[in-house]
Design an enzyme around this catalytic site. Structure first.
Site, PDB file in Angstrom:
ATOM      1  N   GLU A  51       3.534  -0.371  -8.503  1.00  0.00           N
ATOM      2  CA  GLU A  51       3.883   0.936  -9.240  1.00  0.00           C
ATOM      3  C   GLU A  51       5.016   0.640 -10.504  1.00  0.00           C
ATOM      4  OE1 GLU A  51       5.752   2.933  -5.748  1.00  0.00           O
ATOM      5  OE2 GLU A  51       7.651   2.768  -6.719  1.00  0.00           O
ATOM      6  N   ARG A  62       6.953   2.170   1.170  1.00  0.00           N
ATOM      7  CA  ARG A  62       6.696   1.400   0.023  1.00  0.00           C
ATOM      8  C   ARG A  62       5.329   0.897   0.064  1.00  0.00           C
ATOM      9  NH1 ARG A  62      10.970   3.093  -1.464  1.00  0.00           N
ATOM     10  NH2 ARG A  62      12.874   2.170  -1.923  1.00  0.00           N
ATOM     11  N   HIS A 119       5.956   8.364  -6.614  1.00  0.00           N
ATOM     12  CA  HIS A 119       7.412   8.012  -6.158  1.00  0.00           C
ATOM     13  C   HIS A 119       8.262   9.406  -6.395  1.00  0.00           C
ATOM     14  CE1 HIS A 119       9.798   4.361  -4.333  1.00  0.00           C
ATOM     15  NE2 HIS A 119      10.434   5.618  -4.219  1.00  0.00           N
ATOM     16  N   ASP A 153       2.931   8.034  -2.023  1.00  0.00           N
ATOM     17  CA  ASP A 153       3.586   8.372  -3.011  1.00  0.00           C
ATOM     18  C   ASP A 153       4.326   7.191  -3.542  1.00  0.00           C
ATOM     19  OD1 ASP A 153       5.635  10.269  -4.268  1.00  0.00           O
ATOM     20  OD2 ASP A 153       7.075   9.271  -3.077  1.00  0.00           O
TER      21      ASP A 153
END
Ligand code: NAI
Length: 332
Positions: free
Chosen positions: A263, A234, A295, A258
């Site tokens: 985000e 995260r 993500h 990622d």
């Protein structure tokens, strides 16, 4: 049983429709993110189905309670975006999909390592421009390198197995040690023992009050110069400003993310005709040794199918008056 889905993309609608044979379900697929401003769209539903960047703070949960919605079905593993205390007070049950495909995320972490190390993304572009030079593409053998793994749950375990297969030495930190990992020569050590030894560090723990900004100025200072940092966990596990300072000084040699702290304002959308107002990610995007994906670690056919099936099972258990096996509670 009417379920309102927030933050849906075409692939969500396809997989949930494909895997649902049960005609008692009625779906409403919304593109909107769940927030205090959009929660009213769930009016008349028996459950909301939400994803990683939907906001389930106290205010949203209180509004869900006012709409008499008794169930929040997360179609993801992480639940850091849900105020579990508020849900408990409002008597709203929360269920999640704990392990839809640990392979999907672990393999994506490997893909990031491989791409950053061997610079395949740059090679791809070079060849398209008839540039067959190797200058600047030098990588290193993964064999015998030391990999640090923070969190050896479902995903971290698969990641350890993959890296073990490549001949890496593995150091891990997790408050819960797995004997099967130790049998595979994974050594559990304290974080401050692990950090100075790793050539690659990969984060696979949940985001909570203990792990927020696990990677910060102090922990970066303990790392090997030139370390490769991979975060598929995260965004909040990492203090992005500290990481940018580490990249500028050369302490961090490679960064693969990622997930990103902010985000929710960016990922899962096509913003190619807009001005990015987030200067932090804009700065990150300028480094030649940074690889960002939006993500997509979870994003495999197998994972999407499993997410839909487990979500239906969770909802059915709730409807049958059972305690759903994948219920998330305040102490989790
Ligand atoms: P999991 O619950 O199976 O494993 C988490 C592990 O972290 C557990 O072994 C736990 O003991 C450990 N842990 C807890 N606190 C820790 C701490 N302070 N330091 C080190 N380890 C700690 O979860 P799973 O399925 O392996 O997923 C891990 C995380 O990956 C999720 O919480 C989620 O945030 C992220 N994730 C990212 C995805 C993506 O698409 N990029 C998709 C799915 C999950």
């Amino acid at each position: 049983m009417k379920i309102t889905f927030f933050s849906t993309q075409p692939y969500d609608r396809e997989s949930f429709t494909k895997y649902c044979a049960d005609t008692c379900f009625e779906f409403v697929f919304l593109e909107e993110k769940l927030t205090e401003r959009t929660v009213f769209l769930a009016d008349g539903s028996d459950a909301v189905c939400v994803f990683v960047n939907d906001c389930l703070n106290e205010a949203v949960i209180r509004q869900l309670a006012r709409l008499n919605i008794p169930l929040i079905a997360l179609r993801c593993a992480g639940f850091n975006n849900v105020d579990l205390k508020a849900a408990q007070i409002c008597n709203i049950r929360v269920v999640r999909v704990p392990a839809y495909s640990p392979h999907a995320v672990a393999e994506h972490a490997l893909a990031m390592i491989m791409a950053l190390n061997r610079k395949t993304h740059k090679a791809y572009n070079r060849i398209r421009e008839q540039n067959f030079s190797l200058n600047g593409l030098l990588g290193f053998d993964l064999y015998k390198k030391t990999v640090g793994v923070i969190g050896t749950g479902h995903i971290g375990e698969v990641f350890c197995r993959i890296m073990h297969g490549l001949g890496c030495n593995i150091l891990a930190y997790d408050p819960v040690k797995k004997p099967e990992m130790e049998k595979m020569s994974v050594s559990y050590v304290a974080v401050n023992t692990l950090l100075p030894q790793c050539d690659i560090l990969s984060l696979h723990c949940p985001l909570n009050e203990k792990t927020r900004y696990l990677i910060n100025n102090e922990t970066i200072a303990q790392m090997k110069t030139g370390v490769m940092l991979i975060n598929t966990g995260r965004g909040g596990l990492v203090d992005t400003r500290a990481v940018i300072a580490g990249l500028k000084s050369g302490k961090i040699g490679y960064l693969g993310i990622d997930v990103y702290e902010q985000e929710e304002d960016l990922f899962f959308r096509n913003l190619s005709d807009q001005i990015i107002l987030d200067d932090t990610i804009a700065r990150l995007m300028t480094f030649p040794n940074v690889l960002i994906t939006a993500h997509q670690g979870f994003f495999t056919q197998e994972a999407l199918g499993q997410i839909a099936l487990t979500t239906f099972d969770n909802v059915k258990q709730f409807l049958a008056g059972e305690i759903p096996v994948n219920e998330v509670k305040v102490d989790d």
